[in-house]
Every structure is written in structure tokens, then in C-alpha cells.
Design a protein around this motif. Structure first.
Motif, PDB file in Angstrom:
ATOM      1  N   ASP A 463       0.932  -1.208   0.362  1.00  0.00           N
ATOM      2  CA  ASP A 463       0.212  -0.188  -0.211  1.00  0.00           C
ATOM      3  C   ASP A 463       0.795   1.070  -0.172  1.00  0.00           C
ATOM      4  O   ASP A 463       0.229   2.315  -0.673  1.00  0.00           O
ATOM      5  N   ARG A 464       1.938   1.689   0.619  1.00  0.00           N
ATOM      6  CA  ARG A 464       2.595   2.280   0.932  1.00  0.00           C
ATOM      7  C   ARG A 464       3.534   2.966  -0.744  1.00  0.00           C
ATOM      8  O   ARG A 464       4.040   3.761  -0.778  1.00  0.00           O
ATOM      9  N   TYR A 465       3.319   1.691  -1.083  1.00  0.00           N
ATOM     10  CA  TYR A 465       4.029   2.273  -2.712  1.00  0.00           C
ATOM     11  C   TYR A 465       2.539   2.631  -3.790  1.00  0.00           C
ATOM     12  O   TYR A 465       2.995   3.615  -4.955  1.00  0.00           O
ATOM     13  N   GLN A 466       1.392   2.725  -3.758  1.00  0.00           N
ATOM     14  CA  GLN A 466       0.210   3.808  -4.249  1.00  0.00           C
ATOM     15  C   GLN A 466      -0.137   2.766  -5.918  1.00  0.00           C
ATOM     16  O   GLN A 466      -0.125   3.394  -6.515  1.00  0.00           O
ATOM     17  N   LEU A 467       0.189   1.520  -5.124  1.00  0.00           N
ATOM     18  CA  LEU A 467       0.495   1.042  -7.136  1.00  0.00           C
ATOM     19  C   LEU A 467      -0.666   0.686  -6.924  1.00  0.00           C
ATOM     20  O   LEU A 467      -1.304   0.894  -8.287  1.00  0.00           O
ATOM     21  N   VAL A 468      -2.048   0.935  -6.468  1.00  0.00           N
ATOM     22  CA  VAL A 468      -3.753   0.467  -6.622  1.00  0.00           C
ATOM     23  C   VAL A 468      -4.514   1.282  -5.428  1.00  0.00           C
ATOM     24  O   VAL A 468      -4.249   1.321  -4.469  1.00  0.00           O
ATOM     25  N   ASN A 469      -5.406   2.053  -5.650  1.00  0.00           N
ATOM     26  CA  ASN A 469      -6.361   2.956  -5.049  1.00  0.00           C
ATOM     27  C   ASN A 469      -7.176   2.344  -5.000  1.00  0.00           C
ATOM     28  O   ASN A 469      -8.123   2.082  -6.266  1.00  0.00           O
ATOM     29  N   SER A 470      -8.434   3.320  -3.749  1.00  0.00           N
ATOM     30  CA  SER A 470      -9.592   2.926  -4.379  1.00  0.00           C
ATOM     31  C   SER A 470     -10.041   4.731  -4.067  1.00  0.00           C
ATOM     32  O   SER A 470      -9.505   6.129  -4.343  1.00  0.00           O
ATOM     33  N   TYR A 471     -11.284   5.387  -5.073  1.00  0.00           N
ATOM     34  CA  TYR A 471     -11.729   6.353  -5.832  1.00  0.00           C
ATOM     35  C   TYR A 471     -12.696   6.569  -5.415  1.00  0.00           C
ATOM     36  O   TYR A 471     -13.707   5.598  -5.357  1.00  0.00           O
ATOM     37  N   GLY A 472     -13.230   7.779  -5.473  1.00  0.00           N
ATOM     38  CA  GLY A 472     -14.724   8.224  -5.502  1.00  0.00           C
ATOM     39  C   GLY A 472     -15.147   9.709  -5.338  1.00  0.00           C
ATOM     40  O   GLY A 472     -14.511  10.229  -4.337  1.00  0.00           O
ATOM     41  N   LEU A 473     -15.140  10.434  -5.634  1.00  0.00           N
ATOM     42  CA  LEU A 473     -14.596  11.362  -6.547  1.00  0.00           C
ATOM     43  C   LEU A 473     -16.195  12.239  -5.657  1.00  0.00           C
ATOM     44  O   LEU A 473     -17.373  11.769  -6.355  1.00  0.00           O
ATOM     45  N   PHE A 474     -16.321  13.606  -5.873  1.00  0.00           N
ATOM     46  CA  PHE A 474     -17.403  14.196  -5.529  1.00  0.00           C
ATOM     47  C   PHE A 474     -18.596  13.470  -3.937  1.00  0.00           C
ATOM     48  O   PHE A 474     -19.623  13.349  -5.097  1.00  0.00           O
ATOM     49  N   ARG A 475     -17.822  12.498  -4.000  1.00  0.00           N
ATOM     50  CA  ARG A 475     -18.726  11.951  -2.917  1.00  0.00           C
ATOM     51  C   ARG A 475     -20.230  12.705  -2.109  1.00  0.00           C
ATOM     52  O   ARG A 475     -21.404  11.831  -1.851  1.00  0.00           O
ATOM     53  N   ARG A 476     -20.154  13.571  -1.374  1.00  0.00           N
ATOM     54  CA  ARG A 476     -21.163  14.035  -0.738  1.00  0.00           C
ATOM     55  C   ARG A 476     -21.422  15.724  -1.384  1.00  0.00           C
ATOM     56  O   ARG A 476     -19.903  16.353  -1.680  1.00  0.00           O
ATOM     57  N   MET A 477     -22.349  16.553  -1.703  1.00  0.00           N
ATOM     58  CA  MET A 477     -22.269  17.811  -1.908  1.00  0.00           C
ATOM     59  C   MET A 477     -22.271  19.367  -0.927  1.00  0.00           C
ATOM     60  O   MET A 477     -22.900  18.914   0.068  1.00  0.00           O
ATOM     61  N   THR A 478     -20.953  19.711  -0.248  1.00  0.00           N
ATOM     62  CA  THR A 478     -20.543  20.261   0.568  1.00  0.00           C
ATOM     63  C   THR A 478     -21.206  21.844  -0.015  1.00  0.00           C
ATOM     64  O   THR A 478     -21.464  22.418  -1.778  1.00  0.00           O
ATOM     65  N   GLY A 479     -21.655  22.859   0.484  1.00  0.00           N
ATOM     66  CA  GLY A 479     -21.825  24.258   0.760  1.00  0.00           C
ATOM     67  C   GLY A 479     -23.369  24.365   0.277  1.00  0.00           C
ATOM     68  O   GLY A 479     -23.758  25.252  -0.522  1.00  0.00           O
ATOM     69  N   VAL A 480     -23.692  23.362   0.934  1.00  0.00           N
ATOM     70  CA  VAL A 480     -25.895  23.367   0.567  1.00  0.00           C
ATOM     71  C   VAL A 480     -26.523  25.084   1.080  1.00  0.00           C
ATOM     72  O   VAL A 480     -26.843  25.613  -0.358  1.00  0.00           O
ATOM     73  N   GLY A 481     -25.737  25.252   2.579  1.00  0.00           N
ATOM     74  CA  GLY A 481     -26.325  26.690   2.311  1.00  0.00           C
ATOM     75  C   GLY A 481     -25.219  27.967   2.176  1.00  0.00           C
ATOM     76  O   GLY A 481     -25.750  29.548   2.683  1.00  0.00           O
ATOM     77  N   GLY A 482     -24.548  27.471   1.319  1.00  0.00           N
ATOM     78  CA  GLY A 482     -23.709  28.678   1.120  1.00  0.00           C
ATOM     79  C   GLY A 482     -22.370  28.366   0.862  1.00  0.00           C
ATOM     80  O   GLY A 482     -22.101  27.339   2.079  1.00  0.00           O
ATOM     81  N   ARG A 483     -21.552  28.665  -0.014  1.00  0.00           N
ATOM     82  CA  ARG A 483     -19.971  28.053  -0.401  1.00  0.00           C
ATOM     83  C   ARG A 483     -19.313  28.688   1.189  1.00  0.00           C
ATOM     84  O   ARG A 483     -19.192  30.074   1.340  1.00  0.00           O
ATOM     85  N   PRO A 484     -18.979  28.057   2.522  1.00  0.00           N
ATOM     86  CA  PRO A 484     -17.827  28.779   3.201  1.00  0.00           C
ATOM     87  C   PRO A 484     -16.568  28.921   2.446  1.00  0.00           C
ATOM     88  O   PRO A 484     -16.163  28.380   1.755  1.00  0.00           O
ATOM     89  N   GLU A 485     -15.920  29.857   3.611  1.00  0.00           N
ATOM     90  CA  GLU A 485     -14.609  30.678   2.730  1.00  0.00           C
ATOM     91  C   GLU A 485     -14.307  31.633   3.551  1.00  0.00           C
ATOM     92  O   GLU A 485     -14.761  32.633   4.262  1.00  0.00           O
ATOM     93  N   VAL A 486     -13.006  30.321   4.250  1.00  0.00           N
ATOM     94  CA  VAL A 486     -12.207  31.596   4.998  1.00  0.00           C
ATOM     95  C   VAL A 486     -11.536  33.064   4.704  1.00  0.00           C
ATOM     96  O   VAL A 486     -10.513  32.900   3.737  1.00  0.00           O
ATOM     97  N   VAL A 487     -11.967  34.281   4.960  1.00  0.00           N
ATOM     98  CA  VAL A 487     -11.682  35.616   4.531  1.00  0.00           C
ATOM     99  C   VAL A 487      -9.817  35.817   6.034  1.00  0.00           C
ATOM    100  O   VAL A 487     -10.408  35.639   6.789  1.00  0.00           O
ATOM    101  N   ILE A 488      -9.205  35.900   5.654  1.00  0.00           N
ATOM    102  CA  ILE A 488      -7.736  35.914   6.591  1.00  0.00           C
ATOM    103  C   ILE A 488      -7.495  38.029   6.266  1.00  0.00           C
ATOM    104  O   ILE A 488      -7.489  38.121   5.261  1.00  0.00           O
ATOM    105  N   GLU A 489      -7.539  38.054   7.551  1.00  0.00           N
ATOM    106  CA  GLU A 489      -6.999  39.568   7.801  1.00  0.00           C
ATOM    107  C   GLU A 489      -5.936  39.928   8.897  1.00  0.00           C
ATOM    108  O   GLU A 489      -6.309  39.503   9.563  1.00  0.00           O
ATOM    109  N   GLY A 490      -5.345  41.018   8.579  1.00  0.00           N
ATOM    110  CA  GLY A 490      -3.868  41.425   8.449  1.00  0.00           C
ATOM    111  C   GLY A 490      -4.553  43.085   9.296  1.00  0.00           C
ATOM    112  O   GLY A 490      -5.192  43.798   8.371  1.00  0.00           O
ATOM    113  N   SER A 491      -3.695  43.052  10.435  1.00  0.00           N
ATOM    114  CA  SER A 491      -3.911  44.713  10.812  1.00  0.00           C
ATOM    115  C   SER A 491      -2.589  44.767  11.286  1.00  0.00           C
ATOM    116  O   SER A 491      -2.336  44.420  12.154  1.00  0.00           O
TER     117      SER A 491
END
Length: 737
Positions: A463-491
Motif C-alpha cells: 500500500d505504501r507504494y500507491q500501486l492501486v487505490n480506491s476512488y470516489g469523487l464528489f462523494r458529498r455535496m458541500t456548501g448547500v447553505g452557501g459556499r463557506p470561505e475563510v477570509v484572512i485579515e491583517g492589521s
């Protein structure tokens, strides 16, 4: 499958380009991500315990253990690995001779070395997919580096089949996990009404796709399920047109994803995998080349008919010219009827299980899921094991076909040699297939429990050599109530706060989305994941805040390459905090013009508290997470190799990732086009050969003396290599005479 020389060539060329993109994209970001003053310094992963080199490689298979022997620290070792990967991949892109098994083995080992210390910034499914596909490329590519000329081998169909099996696993698992996750948006067919604005890095076309009506978005979800669950089974169809239909459908899906989302090299890698569904005839049809017609008997017999000597071919053609017309027509019409029946069945089942209804008055299509989770789970239990047996039968067909081709080779020595090659690559293909069954059955744990324990143990040990892997893209849809986004601010005074905008991720509501692919800004991607939970689930975020307070240039370059766009380029901020917002795409204007503001947002909560250098809260978090600086790093800058690496870094420091990647690709493409034009020009300038003598005249001059001589040549190979033809010419009667 027909001949696969051209699709195999396309696949290997595409893998060269994808490797070049992957290494170059990571090289641009190395100092900020893994440098000695980066967010997650890679040197923390390299614990030198005094073990022997082989033991270190066994514990962690990475070539970075060789760095100290070359006078390099971990960061410089990673830079050297990336540069070697870019050079090898670029060379393989422009030179046929470098598209070799040894070169692809080096590329795979180099990327695996980076993956072992990449931590969270390299833990993406496409990184795993690149490693698995890259290892298969080692088996597919020819071993001709020291001979100078590439040639097709009889076992190529066996190894190239592994790409088709990997593509099947990728697509079928991606479709299955969407339903096994019980995500209400996938089950309610509303996932795409959120997807375009909530994906990590949308493109400008994603804004337009988001404006499409809901009924169309639901139909698109149904089409996604059909493409990812039903069509992959056509990859193994015995009818060529069905496989080509599956190819075009998959290609259309990947193109839509490329146009609406920045998924770096993942979609390019998926397209490269889809080349396993093609053959030479389909590629030649794209290029406008007419199909070379062989004698009538070869249209039906394939490799068996090619074993006939010319005299027998002419006799066979005269006797079978009229007899073979109606069987060919019958087979052609039968295949067409089967193809239409398969498509009709897919349409019928789609209408049945998704309750599709067309409203002709409103010109809309209504749809809903007409099956339950337990019914789908039963479906997975029913098809998972049979799909493995379909793979076994398909691989067996390729193995048997290759075996018969080997049997048709003339000469005992060459027949023995190609048979040994066939046995080696058949064993390798069977082993890779058996290992891949373990992660494939993760979609249904009941099927996974039936896997032979020996195969599961072998999978765990490798397994450490990543010869074969499991896949499954877009398993769950996020951001149903709006897209969460982190905004960094400096002062500077804790009173006036300035937002720190990233180059690619959404922040400024007036800034449009960008086309970034095939470059992957990995910090921007992880910022998207960080917004899905509290900051404690993303320990690297504390290190990011600490580096920004310190004003580390390498980390700032990940956010803004252009210093004029970074508000604290002159002096680091004294205080930093982070807020969580919800983002939504704006609506279309009445006149249909582009929006002045692409996004709208609402404040949600504080994501990260206000901290400063020397803050006890910040120091405690750094200590608890193991992110404290572990002393200064000594660099041997006076050595030639470190100095050369520093020079290369200085030349590319001010360049953005997309600019570097597209510059490399444009240069490589220009070289390839110049080679094609030069070869065409030189070919046109050569004098035409004298016309050959008619066959009838040559037959009279050199008649076949004995019937036994004809029988001895009955198993002449269909595709002889240059070496085989040379040996056969030496054995010809004219040579002996």
C-alpha cells in the motif's frame, strides 16, 4: 480490440505532459509549502535515525534520503527531484526514444518520493491516480532506450488493458459513492444546483452554468449517474462501436468538467485513461487517413489469415470472395441491432429509475429518484463481483489473443523470446488486477469480505507504494447553505483591518473566477477544505498564520506572487485574524451582460482568533500541534549543486504557476510540430522509388518449389519487429544462396 499502436502512443505522450504539469506545478510552490521556512517543512518528516540507507528506504520509500549524500537539505532535495521530473517528462514529450519504460519508472519513483513527505498538501485522489497510472505506464511503455527505435510487442494489448480496467474502476466507483453516501442532494438530483458555486476553484463558465434552470440541472445529474454507472460496463463490450460510444460520452463529461472547474491535471489524466477504449482505425479516422484495406480474407480472419503466405492468400481470396460477403453483412447488421438495443435499454432504465417525464407545453423534463438506498445497495452487491469476473474474462481474451500472436512468430529462438515476454507481462497484469480488486470492492464491504486473504495481505504490504487505490469523487455535496470561505485579515493597530486576497480562490466579490488548470494552487485548495470545519481540524492553518506574521516571503508567494497585490509587502502585519463567510454566485442581469460583482457574501462567525507574534495562545497551539521551529538549518550554499538550484529558483520566483506550465507546454508543442513539419519536408524531398515489378512476373521468376515450403511459413507473424525481419531475411533462400 484492433491494433492499439496509436492509442498507446497517445497515452504515453499524454502521461509525459501530465507528469511535466505535476512536477512543474509542485516546484513553483515547494518553498512555501515544504521549505525550511514554509508552512509544513518537509525536513520534519525526514528523521535520520542512523539506520542504513536500505532500511530507511524500506521504512519510507523516498529518494530524499540521498540528499545528505549530495550535500542537500530536504528542501533542496525536493527541488532537485521536481526539476529532474520536469526535465525527464519534457524530454519524453518531445522525443519518442524517451517514452521508455525506464524513464517512466524514474518519473514514478520521483513523484512517489515527493508524495511520501507531501503530507496534507499532496493527499489528493489525483495524486494517487497519477502514481497508479504512472506505474502502469512502466508496464506499457517499450524498453527501447538503449536500442533507439520503438517497436510494438505482442503483449502490448495485455498491459494496455490495465488502463481500461483502471478507468472502469475510477468512473464506476465515482458514480457509486455518490449514492452510497446518502447525500440528499445526489438523491434529490439537485447536486449541480450547488456544485458550480461550491466547488473549490470555479471557472468563469461555472457562473454561467449555475444560471441554468433547475430542471436542466436535475437532468444533468441523471446524465452523470448514467455516464458513471452504466456506461463503464461498455468499456468491455465485444462490439467496437459500443466502446467508441462510451469513449465519446466519457470525453464529453471530462470536457464539461474542465470548462467549469479547475481540477488541475485530473481531467487530463482521465482523458488519457479513456484512450484505452480506442484502436488504430478510430485514431486514423480522426486524422483523415483512409483505412488500409487488406485482402478480403483478412477482414474476417485477423491474425489467423495473416499467417497465410502470398500464394495461398491469392487462392483463398479467389475462392472466398463471394462467400464472405453475406456473413460480413450479417455480422455488421447484427452488431448494429445490438448497439441500438443497448442504447435503448439504457434510455429505458434511465426513464424507469429516475421517473423522467417530458412536459411538451413548458418544454421541461421532470425527474426524481425512483429507487431506495437499500435497492441500490442490493444492486451493488449484485454487480460488484460479476464486474470483477467481466474483467477476468476480458483480460483472459487479451492474454489468449497475445498468445496466438506469439505462436505465429517464425523461428524457434524468436518464438521462445516473445513467449517469455508474454509470460512475464501476463503475470504482471494478473498480479496488478488481483491487487486492484481489494480497493475496488471498498464500494461494497460485503463483496470485499469475499476477497482471498492472501490478496488482501499483499495489498496491505504494498500500500505504501500507491500501486492501486480506491476512488470516489464528489462523494458529498458541500456548501448547500452557501459556499463557506475563510477570509484572512491583517492589521497594524488592531483597529483597521485589511483583507489578504489570494491569487485564485474566491475572496474579493468583484474579482471573477480564473482558469488555473492544469496548475493546482494547493494552499488555495486546502483553504477550501479548512472552511468546512473548525480551524482545529486543519493544523497547518496555525502554521500559515505564524508564517504570515513573520513575513516569510516563500509563504507570501503562495498567496500573491506580485508584491503590489499583497497589502503587507513592506512590513508584516502585527495582528492576524480570520473570519468565515458564506459566498453565493450573483444572478444574471436583465440585459445578459457580465456581472459587476460575481459573488455576494454574508459574515458567519470568527474562524480564527486575533493573534500576534509572542501571543501565548499562538505559541500554545504551535507547541500542541508540533509546529514549533526546530532550530536553524545549515545549508552548503558554496557547493555547485545547491548554488545551481538557487539560481534556477531565482529565475522562476516571480512567475505564476499557470504561466510556467503553459510556457513549458507551448515550447514542447512547438518542438513536436517542428519535428512533424521537418519529417514531412524531408520525406517530400526524397526521390520516389522505382515502381515494383508485377506480382505475376515475380511469381514466374521465383516460383515456390515445394508445397512443404508453403506449409512451413503458414504461421508467419502479423506484426514483425525490425529485429525479426532482419533475422528472417538472413534465413531467406536468396541470402543463403
Amino acid at each position: 480490440m484492433g491494433e492499439i499502436r496509436l492509442p498507446r502512443h497517445m497515452f504515453l505522450w499524454s502521461m509525459s505532459v501530465i507528469y511535466m504539469f505535476a512536477f512543474a506545478s509542485l516546484y513553483i510552490q515547494l518553498p512555501g509549502l515544504y521549505g525550511n521556512e514554509g508552512i509544513l517543512p518537509a525536513r520534519w518528516q525526514m528523521r535520520y535515525t542512523g539506520k542504513a540507507l536500505l532500511e530507511q528506504l524500506q521504512d519510507s520509500p523516498t529518494l530524499l534520503w540521498l540528499g545528505p549524500h549530495l550535500g542537500l537539505d530536504t528542501q533542496q532535495g525536493m527541488e532537485l527531484v521536481c526539476l529532474l521530473g520536469v526535465l525527464l517528462a519534457f524530454g519524453a514529450m518531445v522525443l519518442d526514444a524517451l517514452r521508455d519504460s525506464l524513464v517512466f519508472l524514474c518519473l514514478w519513483a520521483l513523484y512517489l518520493s515527493l508524495y511520501q513527505v507531501g503530507q496534507v498538501f499532496l493527499y489528493f485522489q489525483w495524486d494517487n491516480l497519477l502514481l497508479e497510472t504512472g506505474f502502469l505506464a512502466v508496464l506499457i511503455a517499450p524498453l527501447n532506450l538503449f536500442r533507439g527505435k520503438s517497436s510494438s510487442k505482442y503483449h502490448d494489448g495485455i498491459t494496455f488493458w490495465l488502463i481500461r480496467w483502471l478507468f472502469f474502476r475510477l468512473m464506476f466507483a465515482s458514480g457509486a459513492v455518490k449514492l452510497t453516501s446518502r447525500c440528499p442532494t445526489w438523491w434529490g438530483l439537485t447536486a449541480l444546483t450547488y456544485h458550480y458555486e461550491t466547488q473549490c476553484l470555479p471557472t468563469p463558465l461555472a457562473w454561467h452554468a449555475h444560471q441554468l434552470p433547475v430542471w436542466f440541472q436535475k437532468i444533468s445529474v441523471v446524465g452523470t449517474f448514467v455516464i458513471e454507472i452504466a456506461f463503464p460496463f461498455l468499456f468491455f463490450a465485444p462490439i467496437r462501436s459500443l466502446r467508441l460510444g462510451a469513449f465519446y460520452v466519457q470525453l464529453a463529461l471530462q470536457v464539461v468538467i474542465i470548462l467549469t472547474g479547475n481540477y488541475n491535471f485530473f481531467n487530463l489524466l482521465s482523458i488519457a485513461l479513456s484512450f484505452s477504449l480506442l484502436d488504430d482505425d478510430s485514431v486514423n479516422s480522426w486524422l483523415g487517413r483512409s483505412k488500409k484495406r487488406k485482402p478480403k480474407e483478412e477482414g474476417r480472419g485477423g491474425w489467423a489469415q495473416s499467417c497465410l503466405i502470398p500464394a495461398r492468400q491469392e487462392q483463398f481470396a479467389l475462392r472466398g470472395l463471394y462467400v464472405m460477403a453475406w456473413p460480413e453483412a450479417l455480422i455488421s447488421w447484427s452488431a448494429l441491432l445490438v448497439e441500438l438495443g443497448v442504447y435503448a435499454l439504457i434510455i429505458y432504465l434511465s426513464k424507469l429509475y429516475f421517473d423522467l417525464e417530458i412536459n411538451w407545453k413548458t418544454k421541461r423534463v421532470a425527474s426524481k429518484t425512483a429507487f431506495t438506498y437499500h435497492q441500490f445497495s442490493h444492486f451493488l452487491q449484485t454487480v460488484t463481483i460479476p464486474s470483477i469476473w467481466i474483467g477476468v474474462l476480458s483480460l483472459t481474451w487479451e492474454v489468449v489473443t497475445a498468445m496466438f500472436k506469439c505462436a505465429c512468430v517464425r523461428g524457434f529462438f524468436w518464438k521462445l523470446w516473445v513467449t517469455i515476454q508474454w509470460a512475464i507481462f501476463t503475470t504482471a497484469a494478473a498480479g496488478m488486477f488481483a491487487l486492484s480488486v481489494v480497493p475496488y470492492t471498498f464500494i461494497d464491504y460485503q463483496s470485499n469480505s469475499h476477497i482471498w486473504p492472501g490478496v488482501r495481505k499483499a495489498y496491505e504490504s504494498l500500500d505504501r507504494y500507491q500501486l492501486v487505490n480506491s476512488y470516489g469523487l464528489f462523494r458529498r455535496m458541500t456548501g448547500v447553505g452557501g459556499r463557506p470561505e475563510v477570509v484572512i485579515e491583517g492589521s497594524m493597530d488592531k483597529e483597521t483591518w485589511t483583507e489578504i486576497e489570494f491569487m485564485f480562490k474566491p475572496g474579493n466579490v468583484s474579482a471573477p473566477p480564473f482558469f488555473v488548470a492544469p496548475h493546482q494552487p494547493r494552499l488555495d485548495w486546502q483553504m477550501w477544505f479548512a472552511a468546512l470545519g473548525p480551524h482545529s481540524q486543519s493544523p497547518w492553518f496555525t502554521s500559515l498564520v505564524h508564517r504570515l506574521l513573520q513575513g516569510k516571503k516563500d509563504v507570501i508567494d503562495l498567496i500573491q506572487v506580485d508584491e503590489s497585490n499583497y497589502p503587507f509587502s513592506q512590513e508584516p502585519p502585527a495582528f492576524i485574524r480570520a473570519h468565515l463567510y458564506k459566498y453565493w454566485f450573483t444572478e444574471t442581469s436583465e440585459d445578459g451582460s457580465l456581472p459587476r460583482q460575481w459573488w455576494r457574501r454574508n459574515f458567519v462567525e470568527e474562524f480564527y482568533p486575533t493573534v500576534h507574534l509572542g501571543d501565548p495562545t499562538l505559541d500554545n497551539m504551535l507547541s500542541q500541534l508540533g509546529l514549533k521551529d526546530k532550530g536553524p538549518v545549515r545549508r552548503a550554499l558554496d557547493a555547485p549543486l545547491p548554488q545551481a538550484l538557487e539560481q534556477v529558483r531565482e529565475h522562476v520566483r516571480a512567475l505564476s504557476g499557470p504561466l510556467v506550465l503553459w510556457s513549458l507546454f507551448a515550447t514542447g508543442t512547438a518542438i513536436c510540430l517542428l519535428k512533424v513539419l521537418f519529417s514531412a519536408t524531408s520525406g517530400a524531398s526524397r526521390p520516389k522509388p522505382a515502381p515494383a515489378e508485377p506480382k505475376s512476373k515475380r511469381a514466374k521468376e521465383a516460383p515456390v518449389k515445394k508445397e512443404s515450403a508453403e506449409e512451413s511459413e503458414l504461421c508467419d507473424g502479423e506484426n514483425e519487429t525490425s529485429e525479426e525481419r532482419a533475422v528472417d531475411s538472413d534465413r531467406s533462400p536468396r541470402k543463403r544462396k
